[in-house]
Enzyme design. Structure first.
Site, PDB file in Angstrom:
ATOM      1  N   LYS A 133      18.195  15.701  32.075  1.00  0.00           N
ATOM      2  CA  LYS A 133      17.799  15.170  33.378  1.00  0.00           C
ATOM      3  C   LYS A 133      18.595  13.896  33.647  1.00  0.00           C
ATOM      4  CE  LYS A 133      15.216  12.755  36.395  1.00  0.00           C
ATOM      5  NZ  LYS A 133      15.736  11.489  36.937  1.00  0.00           N
ATOM      6  N   GLU A 209      16.104   4.443  23.605  1.00  0.00           N
ATOM      7  CA  GLU A 209      16.983   3.271  23.617  1.00  0.00           C
ATOM      8  C   GLU A 209      16.675   2.523  24.902  1.00  0.00           C
ATOM      9  OE1 GLU A 209      19.362   0.913  24.941  1.00  0.00           O
ATOM     10  OE2 GLU A 209      21.039   2.325  24.892  1.00  0.00           O
ATOM     11  N   CYS A 244      24.094  -1.627  28.507  1.00  0.00           N
ATOM     12  CA  CYS A 244      22.895  -1.925  27.711  1.00  0.00           C
ATOM     13  C   CYS A 244      23.161  -2.974  26.637  1.00  0.00           C
ATOM     14  CB  CYS A 244      22.328  -0.646  27.099  1.00  0.00           C
ATOM     15  SG  CYS A 244      23.480   0.287  26.072  1.00  0.00           S
ATOM     16  N   GLU A 343      15.823  -8.509  30.671  1.00  0.00           N
ATOM     17  CA  GLU A 343      17.102  -7.873  30.951  1.00  0.00           C
ATOM     18  C   GLU A 343      17.370  -7.871  32.451  1.00  0.00           C
ATOM     19  OE1 GLU A 343      19.518  -4.054  29.283  1.00  0.00           O
ATOM     20  OE2 GLU A 343      17.487  -3.665  29.991  1.00  0.00           O
TER      21      GLU A 343
END
Length: 439
Positions: A133, A209, A244, A343
């Site tokens: 997906k 993750e 990331c 983040e």
């Protein structure tokens, strides 16, 4: 999504791929790698149109990385052996490694082809069927990859790509009673929902993750401070900070703080922000308006908390349309500030001075994340101690970014669990089965 999972289950159960000879699986995956290379420019441009990555980076990071990843696991798949246990005389203990079944994979928009391949290649090499997906805003390159997989000879049903909103197709995949393992790269909030869906369905294993707030620690004895500044700027601002492992927290030893921030800001200011399809562009577009607004809100909040703007801080309007932001350097950021704890996933760098090795480690470990880090020093003992003491899955020394597929990528703390890349990625996609035999 339900039809795709059912197709993946049929393909796995009838053995068209799961019980195929390793030599056959190897041949198909090598052919897929060939086709990725042959269609590299199309794949890169499809991705750039979706996610805004600068084309120079996209060519290497997307089709270039994907082809290498499929080749790596094609070569590795027939080097995975079972075990013979050292048991008592008269007993034969065997440990078989078997494919887990149907793997569900959900991948983000920043590097869909690269990250998708990190999931797909080892899962397929191990003999599993996969339902993938993509992110709502970046699916074109992965749809093309599915076409190439069929052209390479991957049997029908073994790889399925289903687009759609995460709240619909993503939830359906995660809630499916016929998915055995779910792998995901994305936000912590979505990761938590996936764990809930696993508990509410069939207790499928989830490997997540979940991003980071990676510290990049620069000591005064770095071997080349000018090079450290240049690489550190690229380590946060390439792909508009949408990486990331981006070094989004810069920790600088007090004695060199001002000169290093000036050098890094100079290198950042020289990076061209613009049309990601222009080969001279160094920093491409922010993926979507919501992300851009979030980036700017982080800057506003940082200023309210007492930080200062050393560079950038604003949106850039381009005649190409799209969402662009200046590379932004914030100095005077304290470890407890919002921009140092959460983040951003954008071109925003938070700079904090430190006084000692112990101070650097404490600041580096002061967030909930633990994905990546960087250390710049000429002192070998200091480098080893920092690698040991910083809580991160990857620690770069005198560089930032670039580990290839031979080493694992994974996080600690709330950056997730499980590993992509290297032989360790296989751990997610094999089940261990013991055979205990009386002779």
């Amino acid at each position: 999504m339900d039809r795709a999972v059912a197709a993946a289950r049929r393909a796995f159960d009838d053995g068209r791929w799961s019980r195929a000879a390793p030599a056959y699986r190897k041949k198909v995956l090598h052919k897929l790698a060939d086709l990725i290379e042959a269609n590299a420019l199309e794949l890169a441009v499809l991705g750039v149109r979706d996610n805004g990555t600068e084309i120079g980076m996209a060519l290497k990071a997307e089709p270039g990385s994907a082809a290498g990843t499929f080749r790596y696991y094609a070569e590795a798949l027939d080097k995975v052996y079972g075990e013979i246990a050292p048991t008592a005389p008269g007993i034969l203990g065997l440990v078989h490694k078997e494919p887990v079944g149907v793997v569900g994979a959900i991948v983000p928009w920043n590097f869909p082809l690269m990250i998708g391949s990190w999931k797909l290649a080892p899962a397929l090499a191990a003999g599993n069927s996969v339902v993938l997906k993509p992110a709502e805003t970046a699916s074109l390159s992965l749809l093309k990859l599915a076409e190439l997989a069929a052209e390479a000879g991957l049997p029908d049903g073994v790889l399925n790509v289903v687009t759609g909103a995460g709240s619909v197709t993503g939830e359906a995949l995660a809630m499916s009673m016929d998915v055995d393992v779910l792998v995901f790269t994305g936000s912590g909030g979505v990761g938590r929902r996936l764990l809930e869906y696993s508990a509410r369905s069939n207790l499928k294993r989830c490997y997540l993750e979940l991003g980071g707030k990676s510290p990049n620690v620069v000591f005064a004895d770095a071997p080349d401070l000018e090079q450290a500044a240049k690489v550190s700027a690229a380590g946060i601002f390439r792909n508009a900070g949408q990486v990331c492992v981006a070094g989004s927290r810069l920790l600088v030893e007090e004695s060199i703080h001002d000169e290093f921030v000036e050098a890094l800001s100079r290198h950042a200011a020289a990076m061209k922000v613009g049309n990601p399809l222009d080969l001279t562009t160094n920093i491409g577009a922010v993926n979507n308006l919501t992300q851009l607004e979030g980036n700017l809100n982080f800057v506003t909040k940082a200023i309210e908390e007492g930080a200062e703007i050393a560079l950038g801080g604003s949106r850039i309007m381009q005649d190409t349309g799209g969402y662009f932001m200046e590379p932004t350097v914030l100095k005077g950021v304290k470890p407890e500030h919002n921009v140092a704890q959460n983040e951003v996933f954008g071109p925003v760098l938070a700079v904090t001075p430190f006084a000692s090795d112990e101070d650097a480690v404490a600041i580096a470990n002061s967030t909930k994340f633990g994905l990546a880090a960087g250390v710049w020093t000429s002192n070998l003992s200091r480098a080893h101690n920092m690698v040991r003491n910083i809580q991160a899955g990857v620690v770069h020394v005198n560089t930032y970014g670039g580990p290839d597929g031979t080493v694992p990528l994974g996080g600690v703390k709330q950056s997730g669990n499980g590993h992509d890349k290297s032989m360790h990625a296989f751990d997610k996609y094999f089940d261990l089965k013991t055979a205990w035999m009386q002779l």
